[in-house]
Enzyme design. Sequence first.
Site, PDB file in Angstrom:
ATOM      1  N   GLY A  33      25.408  29.403  57.837  1.00  0.00           N
ATOM      2  CA  GLY A  33      25.947  30.488  58.653  1.00  0.00           C
ATOM      3  C   GLY A  33      25.866  30.258  60.147  1.00  0.00           C
ATOM      4  O   GLY A  33      26.451  31.026  60.923  1.00  0.00           O
ATOM      5  N   CYS A 242      49.464  43.151  38.300  1.00  0.00           N
ATOM      6  CA  CYS A 242      50.546  42.333  38.850  1.00  0.00           C
ATOM      7  C   CYS A 242      51.817  42.553  38.021  1.00  0.00           C
ATOM      8  O   CYS A 242      51.763  42.555  36.780  1.00  0.00           O
ATOM      9  CB  CYS A 242      50.141  40.861  38.823  1.00  0.00           C
ATOM     10  SG  CYS A 242      51.494  39.721  39.217  1.00  0.00           S
ATOM     11  N   CYS A 245      52.684  38.799  36.127  1.00  0.00           N
ATOM     12  CA  CYS A 245      51.860  38.250  35.049  1.00  0.00           C
ATOM     13  C   CYS A 245      51.011  39.297  34.341  1.00  0.00           C
ATOM     14  O   CYS A 245      50.410  39.011  33.312  1.00  0.00           O
ATOM     15  CB  CYS A 245      50.973  37.136  35.575  1.00  0.00           C
ATOM     16  SG  CYS A 245      49.653  37.710  36.691  1.00  0.00           S
ATOM     17  N   CYS A 267      50.532  39.067  42.313  1.00  0.00           N
ATOM     18  CA  CYS A 267      49.333  38.306  42.652  1.00  0.00           C
ATOM     19  C   CYS A 267      49.532  37.565  43.970  1.00  0.00           C
ATOM     20  O   CYS A 267      50.562  36.902  44.177  1.00  0.00           O
ATOM     21  CB  CYS A 267      49.031  37.275  41.567  1.00  0.00           C
ATOM     22  SG  CYS A 267      48.421  37.953  40.017  1.00  0.00           S
TER      23      CYS A 267
END
Length: 606
Positions: A33, A242, A245, A267
């Site tokens: 970080g 979605c 799909c 998506c």
Amino acid sequence: MSEPRIVYNEGYLDEQTKRVVRRALLKGVAIPGFQVPFASREVPMPRGWGTGGVQVTAAVLGPDDTLKVIDQGADDTTNAVSIRQFFEKVAGSRSTTSTVEATVIQTRHRIPETPLVEGQIIVFQVPIPEPLRFLEPRETETRRLHALEEYGLMYVKLYEDIARYGHIAKTYDYPVRVNGRYVMAPSPTPSFDNPKMHQSPALQLFGAGREKRIYAVPPYTDVASLGFEDFPFEPQRFTQPCEICGSEGVYLDEVIIDDAGGAMYVCSDTDHCERTAAARAGGVQVVASASALRASVQQPGGSAPPVAERSRAAAELPPVGARRGAAAGLKRPQQPAEPGRAERDARGRELAEPLLSVTGAGHRYGDRFGCRDVSFDLWPGEVLAGVGESGSGKSTLLGMLSQRLTVDEGSIRYRHGDDLVELSSLSEREIRRLWRTEWGFVHQNAADGLRMHVSAGGNVGEPLMANGARHYGRIREQAAQWLERVEIPRERMDETPATFAGGMRQRVQIARNRVFGPRLVFMDEPTSGLDVSVQARLLDLIRSLVADLGLAVVIVTHDLAVARLISHRTRVMKDGGVIESGLTDRVLDDPQAAYTQLLVSSILQG
């Protein structure tokens, strides 16, 4: 015999540059970080196309690797295709659009829905790596905040969101804490993807080319999104599947499909969408989506409170439309303790010894002293005034006492615990802890002591957050109490100081400096530039706070009337030195030094 053909350097970057980038990456992995500076190079693409990510990819990509490039989840955008073809040409590596096949994934602001695995590397393109920048623009200060682990400022933005909208509204680039230490900006990925970073088996690398910064999250590292106890982090959610799909629990993009504004939701991850649609068409078991991964990997610190509990907390807030009166929706705790009462009792036991002891102190500007040979003791509950004309050394003295300026001669000792401690012997971390917990500073210009575009409540609550307070409701209630105490009504606590008059700004500054219960407050010309009536109200407020809470105050001013009204003792300064000192009434009614007589007579003649 023909000369051998010079082979173009693998991955575009020369080996020396790759070593520079790799060394920075190793430091980033060793200190998760932490932003590591590196010598960013020019690359043959426009800024904003991920030059930092490209340099990191070039440094880690080998001929045996398979590269996938994601642009906002898609594999077929101009950016993604161009970078993929670039590395095919200069590195000789294979490319793919499949997350499963890839060994290196360079991404612009998304993490794939397919869970990553050990051995994979994901490289994030980062435009702005500093999470503190929009509230603290000074880079020297943000570096200091990271080094000293002072992250209360990050919670101010979250506080402002809740005060305005009733919930944390930040949906992308949501700040996270890595390995319990550094706060990091995870590039502008949506908050939906934040849980995927926690304990990920893949190596996560972040490159900011324009800002010349690299940072990293090693595999299986804790990554916790920030939040309050009563308003914990919650990732975005999508209720509909979605429309291509049928996947549920995935990140969706809105696609406009006609001129009338009709839309469909699909998506964002095109690879996941295509594989899921193909698998369902063939009757094959679909790979688990990222939502299943998030359900199985719990965020550090435990799970979020139950939905009913969060709903009750949100119900205490005003509706979104009632932003200005947000405080009205919060119930006061029963029998709230008066701020400072416990501290006042404790301070009464300290009256036998001084709080601050100054002996022969001075500060030098080059070969000239701005202030020298100053000596005095300050006791709990006492107000000491420093008066004099401009350039007399008043502000230098105040800066020296508060350790904003160095003590070049003499000593300044402060009662810290049971002992008088030499301030020059304390580390920067210890001095800043004193600023957060025991010292206040009221500036002449309120803009120097306030964040002008943060609400009044956020300004007053910031010291509490800096000291570890993480319950939004309690922070807000304490801020409201102190604002009311300095005569600012609750209904204005969500307005910014930029909309306030000068006297109100100074009162907000006083509330900000009192909310955490300091023992000592420094004031630099707090009434300068204010109308006479506003000055009188502000001085009455300061006098009452000193009397009620047992504060010790050092105030510098050029106005003798201010010194007479609120100080117990006065020191007259000229040319950096003290020429007369004593009880305020004695100094102003019976001045001994010629300069003091001149000051007093000028006020009488005026």
